[in-house]
Design a protein around this motif. Structure first.
Motif, PDB file in Angstrom:
ATOM      1  N   LYS A  68       0.841  -1.188   0.000  1.00  0.00           N
ATOM      2  CA  LYS A  68       0.000   0.000   0.000  1.00  0.00           C
ATOM      3  C   LYS A  68       0.878   1.239   0.000  1.00  0.00           C
ATOM      4  CE  LYS A  68      -3.729   2.354   2.509  1.00  0.00           C
ATOM      5  NZ  LYS A  68      -4.613   2.337   3.699  1.00  0.00           N
ATOM      6  N   PHE A  69       0.575   2.170  -0.915  1.00  0.00           N
ATOM      7  CA  PHE A  69       1.343   3.407  -0.967  1.00  0.00           C
ATOM      8  C   PHE A  69       0.428   4.561  -1.370  1.00  0.00           C
ATOM      9  CE2 PHE A  69       1.694   1.388  -5.093  1.00  0.00           C
ATOM     10  CZ  PHE A  69       1.529   2.414  -6.011  1.00  0.00           C
ATOM     11  N   SER A  70       0.894   5.771  -1.105  1.00  0.00           N
ATOM     12  CA  SER A  70       0.149   6.960  -1.480  1.00  0.00           C
ATOM     13  C   SER A  70       0.959   7.770  -2.478  1.00  0.00           C
ATOM     14  CB  SER A  70      -0.176   7.809  -0.246  1.00  0.00           C
ATOM     15  OG  SER A  70       1.009   8.250   0.388  1.00  0.00           O
ATOM     16  N   VAL A  71       0.268   8.554  -3.300  1.00  0.00           N
ATOM     17  CA  VAL A  71       0.896   9.431  -4.280  1.00  0.00           C
ATOM     18  C   VAL A  71       0.268  10.812  -4.137  1.00  0.00           C
ATOM     19  CG1 VAL A  71       1.468   9.822  -6.698  1.00  0.00           C
ATOM     20  CG2 VAL A  71       1.127   7.488  -5.871  1.00  0.00           C
ATOM     21  N   VAL A  72       1.110  11.810  -3.885  1.00  0.00           N
ATOM     22  CA  VAL A  72       0.627  13.185  -3.742  1.00  0.00           C
ATOM     23  C   VAL A  72       1.358  14.065  -4.756  1.00  0.00           C
ATOM     24  CG1 VAL A  72       0.386  15.179  -2.221  1.00  0.00           C
ATOM     25  CG2 VAL A  72       0.135  12.855  -1.289  1.00  0.00           C
ATOM     26  N   PRO A  73       0.648  14.685  -5.702  1.00  0.00           N
ATOM     27  CA  PRO A  73       1.296  15.599  -6.650  1.00  0.00           C
ATOM     28  C   PRO A  73       1.724  16.890  -5.953  1.00  0.00           C
ATOM     29  CG  PRO A  73      -0.834  14.808  -7.488  1.00  0.00           C
ATOM     30  CD  PRO A  73      -0.777  14.468  -6.029  1.00  0.00           C
ATOM     31  N   GLU A  74       2.994  17.251  -6.081  1.00  0.00           N
ATOM     32  CA  GLU A  74       3.485  18.522  -5.552  1.00  0.00           C
ATOM     33  C   GLU A  74       3.473  19.602  -6.628  1.00  0.00           C
ATOM     34  OE1 GLU A  74       7.238  18.085  -3.651  1.00  0.00           O
ATOM     35  OE2 GLU A  74       6.463  16.750  -2.094  1.00  0.00           O
ATOM     36  N   LEU A  75       3.417  19.170  -7.870  1.00  0.00           N
ATOM     37  CA  LEU A  75       3.261  20.078  -8.996  1.00  0.00           C
ATOM     38  C   LEU A  75       2.487  19.341 -10.066  1.00  0.00           C
ATOM     39  CD1 LEU A  75       5.694  22.491 -10.702  1.00  0.00           C
ATOM     40  CD2 LEU A  75       4.736  20.648 -12.073  1.00  0.00           C
ATOM     41  N   MET A  76       1.552  20.032 -10.722  1.00  0.00           N
ATOM     42  CA  MET A  76       0.791  19.412 -11.795  1.00  0.00           C
ATOM     43  C   MET A  76       0.429  20.498 -12.797  1.00  0.00           C
ATOM     44  SD  MET A  76      -0.666  16.596 -13.012  1.00  0.00           S
ATOM     45  CE  MET A  76      -0.768  15.510 -11.589  1.00  0.00           C
ATOM     46  N   GLN A  77       0.896  20.337 -14.033  1.00  0.00           N
ATOM     47  CA  GLN A  77       0.507  21.278 -15.071  1.00  0.00           C
ATOM     48  C   GLN A  77       0.164  20.529 -16.350  1.00  0.00           C
ATOM     49  OE1 GLN A  77       3.999  23.885 -15.240  1.00  0.00           O
ATOM     50  NE2 GLN A  77       4.724  22.866 -17.079  1.00  0.00           N
ATOM     51  N   LEU A  78      -0.940  20.923 -16.964  1.00  0.00           N
ATOM     52  CA  LEU A  78      -1.447  20.322 -18.190  1.00  0.00           C
ATOM     53  C   LEU A  78      -1.663  21.422 -19.209  1.00  0.00           C
ATOM     54  CD1 LEU A  78      -4.254  18.136 -16.545  1.00  0.00           C
ATOM     55  CD2 LEU A  78      -1.905  17.432 -17.008  1.00  0.00           C
ATOM     56  N   SER A  79      -1.397  21.133 -20.474  1.00  0.00           N
ATOM     57  CA  SER A  79      -1.613  22.125 -21.517  1.00  0.00           C
ATOM     58  C   SER A  79      -2.015  21.422 -22.803  1.00  0.00           C
ATOM     59  CB  SER A  79      -0.361  22.966 -21.749  1.00  0.00           C
ATOM     60  OG  SER A  79       0.715  22.155 -22.179  1.00  0.00           O
ATOM     61  N   GLY A  80      -2.760  22.143 -23.633  1.00  0.00           N
ATOM     62  CA  GLY A  80      -3.166  21.621 -24.924  1.00  0.00           C
ATOM     63  C   GLY A  80      -4.661  21.487 -25.048  1.00  0.00           C
ATOM     64  N   ASN A  81      -5.140  21.608 -26.279  1.00  0.00           N
ATOM     65  CA  ASN A  81      -6.566  21.430 -26.591  1.00  0.00           C
ATOM     66  C   ASN A  81      -7.438  22.366 -25.751  1.00  0.00           C
ATOM     67  OD1 ASN A  81      -8.687  20.274 -28.007  1.00  0.00           O
ATOM     68  ND2 ASN A  81      -9.058  18.710 -26.435  1.00  0.00           N
ATOM     69  N   ARG A  82      -6.951  23.600 -25.533  1.00  0.00           N
ATOM     70  CA  ARG A  82      -7.679  24.622 -24.771  1.00  0.00           C
ATOM     71  C   ARG A  82      -8.002  24.166 -23.353  1.00  0.00           C
ATOM     72  NH1 ARG A  82     -10.183  24.208 -29.583  1.00  0.00           N
ATOM     73  NH2 ARG A  82     -12.017  23.256 -28.631  1.00  0.00           N
ATOM     74  N   ASN A  83      -7.214  23.224 -22.842  1.00  0.00           N
ATOM     75  CA  ASN A  83      -7.458  22.690 -21.497  1.00  0.00           C
ATOM     76  C   ASN A  83      -6.191  22.852 -20.670  1.00  0.00           C
ATOM     77  OD1 ASN A  83      -8.569  21.399 -19.286  1.00  0.00           O
ATOM     78  ND2 ASN A  83      -8.119  19.350 -20.071  1.00  0.00           N
ATOM     79  N   ASN A  84      -6.023  24.027 -20.054  1.00  0.00           N
ATOM     80  CA  ASN A  84      -4.821  24.316 -19.280  1.00  0.00           C
ATOM     81  C   ASN A  84      -5.103  24.226 -17.784  1.00  0.00           C
ATOM     82  OD1 ASN A  84      -3.239  24.890 -21.600  1.00  0.00           O
ATOM     83  ND2 ASN A  84      -4.172  26.908 -21.725  1.00  0.00           N
ATOM     84  N   PHE A  85      -4.123  23.691 -17.078  1.00  0.00           N
ATOM     85  CA  PHE A  85      -4.272  23.496 -15.636  1.00  0.00           C
ATOM     86  C   PHE A  85      -2.902  23.639 -14.993  1.00  0.00           C
ATOM     87  CE2 PHE A  85      -4.054  20.809 -11.866  1.00  0.00           C
ATOM     88  CZ  PHE A  85      -5.202  21.145 -11.174  1.00  0.00           C
ATOM     89  N   HIS A  86      -2.834  24.336 -13.852  1.00  0.00           N
ATOM     90  CA  HIS A  86      -1.560  24.480 -13.146  1.00  0.00           C
ATOM     91  C   HIS A  86      -1.831  24.528 -11.648  1.00  0.00           C
ATOM     92  CE1 HIS A  86       2.425  25.804 -11.948  1.00  0.00           C
ATOM     93  NE2 HIS A  86       2.834  25.636 -13.180  1.00  0.00           N
ATOM     94  N   SER A  87      -1.064  23.725 -10.911  1.00  0.00           N
ATOM     95  CA  SER A  87      -1.283  23.620  -9.469  1.00  0.00           C
ATOM     96  C   SER A  87      -1.022  24.926  -8.741  1.00  0.00           C
ATOM     97  CB  SER A  87      -0.399  22.505  -8.890  1.00  0.00           C
ATOM     98  OG  SER A  87       0.953  22.669  -9.296  1.00  0.00           O
ATOM     99  N   ALA A  88      -0.151  25.784  -9.271  1.00  0.00           N
ATOM    100  CA  ALA A  88       0.180  27.029  -8.585  1.00  0.00           C
ATOM    101  C   ALA A  88      -0.654  28.217  -9.062  1.00  0.00           C
ATOM    102  CB  ALA A  88       1.658  27.350  -8.764  1.00  0.00           C
ATOM    103  N   ARG A  89      -1.512  28.000 -10.064  1.00  0.00           N
ATOM    104  CA  ARG A  89      -2.333  29.095 -10.586  1.00  0.00           C
ATOM    105  C   ARG A  89      -3.767  28.597 -10.738  1.00  0.00           C
ATOM    106  NH1 ARG A  89      -0.956  33.907 -12.681  1.00  0.00           N
ATOM    107  NH2 ARG A  89       1.250  33.408 -12.948  1.00  0.00           N
ATOM    108  N   PRO A  90      -4.575  28.705  -9.675  1.00  0.00           N
ATOM    109  CA  PRO A  90      -5.925  28.135  -9.692  1.00  0.00           C
ATOM    110  C   PRO A  90      -6.883  28.852 -10.627  1.00  0.00           C
ATOM    111  CG  PRO A  90      -5.561  29.391  -7.692  1.00  0.00           C
ATOM    112  CD  PRO A  90      -4.240  29.308  -8.394  1.00  0.00           C
ATOM    113  N   ASN A  91      -7.846  28.079 -11.087  1.00  0.00           N
ATOM    114  CA  ASN A  91      -8.916  28.570 -11.948  1.00  0.00           C
ATOM    115  C   ASN A  91     -10.241  28.261 -11.249  1.00  0.00           C
ATOM    116  OD1 ASN A  91     -11.046  28.415 -14.037  1.00  0.00           O
ATOM    117  ND2 ASN A  91      -9.359  28.816 -15.454  1.00  0.00           N
TER     118      ASN A  91
END
Length: 505
Positions: free
Chosen positions: A74-97
């Protein structure tokens, strides 16, 4: 990204295999409390009957082993940074929407994963925010759950792998194609595995480097192409993925860009050895860090920094790394953000002296507007000295030759149909790096995609799956008797350190 992530799960499907008693076995050794951080970078291209979609992602994932016994891992995974880009679908952990608050809360809390410690089979998967997880599952259905399951994987191989070059492990069928994993290199510290699968429609190729002592993944690179159907249209999806473990907090591991450094057929003039080598020096702390305050430029979701190190024309032979990197705000005194570089620093000469440039990414899940308030970055710079070594060999234009220089090897091969062009394949094995200077030769050099993998790999695929292997073409215009190579070997420990500061202009 779903299929690409499923490819990563191959590590959980390795069957048991017979073993020679004299062959050491490498397997994932995990104890409760063990942890590791990984960079994960992907790039996808989807083509559907006139529709061309590019998508990219970058994440820093923190793995924590919670429980290990003879039944479960058993293990856990926690994202400390997450950014997605492309297809008009942008996401960034440090810049909330405002539209992404639910996703942000779910991702920032992390996920719990339980596997069978015998087979690697997935037993359970859930978000740590149980209430929100249930809401998202009810709203988004199985597609979202399956995508998340397949995107967060074990950081090691559950089954046993013989440390023997040439050993082939057949994997159970995944999707519509069977996959093989082959041991291609064994060193005292690491095991390199090659993943290969291909039929007429679906192709997969990649490499994995495992820590030989404990079986944890050090680096993983994959490329695949497969048919797909969406919105009633037929098409093709091509994916690249790179997974890199952070080795320590002292010296950061970098996640290299999936884009090739050079994507053209441009030939560069060979640099003359006498002139180039004299520019490399080993400075003292006083010579290198004459100035300690630089400028900070806000570059959207990243921070670009620039610092004039010295007013003398110095080209350090070694490298500069960073630790204790923090961003702060004079507007919001309590705000402090941890930063991380994804690429090594760059030092170059200018009219005023040696200039140090570095980009940093903000970690953590910030509140709205906090990123825009950052106006200062502080860090401790560590200088890693280097020793310049020279190796001279007979120049052999009529045959393929291999030269070993410390832990670095290179092979020079005459190109068919020419008398003056040669391919140089470089295989680094440690902290030794080949400088692009070739004493005794005159002509031009060209940087090209590494010579790796099957023919279906694209230019980008080859860079992704090369695992630091590189290739240079030489166009030699003189009758040479010998060639001298210059190797820069980084020391194992920093020589000195210096606190630096950058301020927003």
């Amino acid at each position: 990204m779903k299929y690409l992530a499923l490819v990563l799960s191959l590590s959980l499907l390795l069957p048991g295999c017979s073993q020679d008693r004299q062959t050491e076995i490498v397997e994932f050794k995990a104890q409760a409390g063990d942890s590791a951080k990984y960079w994960m970078k992907t790039k996808s291209n989807i083509k559907l009957e006139g529709l061309d979609v590019e998508q990219a992602s970058l994440a820093l994932l923190h793995y924590q082993i919670d429980k290990v016994d003879d039944k479960i891992l058993k293990f856990s995974v926690v994202p400390e940074l997450m950014q997605l880009s492309g297809n008009r679908n942008n996401f960034h952990s440090a810049r909330p929407n405002d539209r992404q608050q639910e996703l942000r809360q779910l991702m920032s809390a992390g996920f719990d994963i339980t596997l069978s410690s015998k087979t690697g089979e997935l037993i359970s998967f859930s978000g740590k925010n149980a209430e929100l997880w249930q809401q998202v599952v009810e709203k988004s259905g199985d597609a979202f759950v399956d995508s998340m399951k397949n995107s967060l994987n074990s950081p090691g191989f559950v089954r046993q792998i013989p440390a023997k070059v040439g050993e082939i492990l057949p994997l159970t069928e995944v999707g519509i194609h069977a996959t093989e994993l082959e041991v291609v290199e064994v060193t005292d510290a690491q095991l390199t595995l090659q993943i290969n699968s291909a039929n007429e429609q679906t192709k997969l190729y990649g490499k994995v480097i495992l820590n030989r002592d404990n079986g944890w993944i050090e680096k993983l690179a994959l490329a695949n192409v497969m048919p797909m159907e969406a919105m009633g249209m037929q098409g093709t999806a091509r994916h690249n993925i790179l997974m890199q473990r952070l080795n320590s907090e002292e010296l950061t591991s970098f996640i290299t860009d999936l884009e090739p450094l050079v994507a053209s057929d441009y030939w560069f003039d060979m640099e003359q050895a006498d002139q180039a080598i004299t520019e490399y020096v080993e400075p003292t702390a006083e010579e290198l860090f004459k100035f300690t305050q630089g400028e900070l430029l806000d570059n959207g979701n990243t921070f670009f920094t620039k610092l004039l190190l010295t007013d003398g024309q110095i080209t350090p032979a070694g490298e500069i790394w960073f630790k204790d990197i923090r961003a702060s705000s004079s507007q919001q005194p309590g705000l402090e953000v941890q930063l991380m570089p994804t690429l090594p620093s760059f030092i170059f000469p200018s009219e005023d002296g040696a200039v140090l440039e570095q980009e940093f990414l903000p970690l953590g899940w910030l509140a709205k507007g906090e990123l825009d308030k950052i106006d200062k970055i502080t860090a401790t710079a560590l200088y890693q000295p280097a020793q310049l070594k020279t190796y001279s060999f007979d120049w052999s234009p009529d045959k393929t030759v291999t030269h070993q220089m410390g832990k670095l090897a290179l092979t020079i091969t005459p190109l068919a149909g020419t008398t003056d062009k040669f391919a140089m394949d470089i295989y680094p094995g440690g902290n030794e790096f080949l400088l692009p200077i070739f004493g005794g030769l005159k002509g031009k050099v060209q940087y090209v995609a590494p010579n790796v993998g099957p023919e279906w790999l694209t230019y980008d695929d080859k860079f992704t799956t090369s695992l630091n292997q590189s290739r240079i073409l030489l166009n030699v215009t003189n009758d040479a008797d010998t060639v001298t190579f210059y190797i820069n070997e980084l020391a194992s420990e920093p020589a000195f350190e210096q606190k630096l500061e950058w301020n927003l202009k």
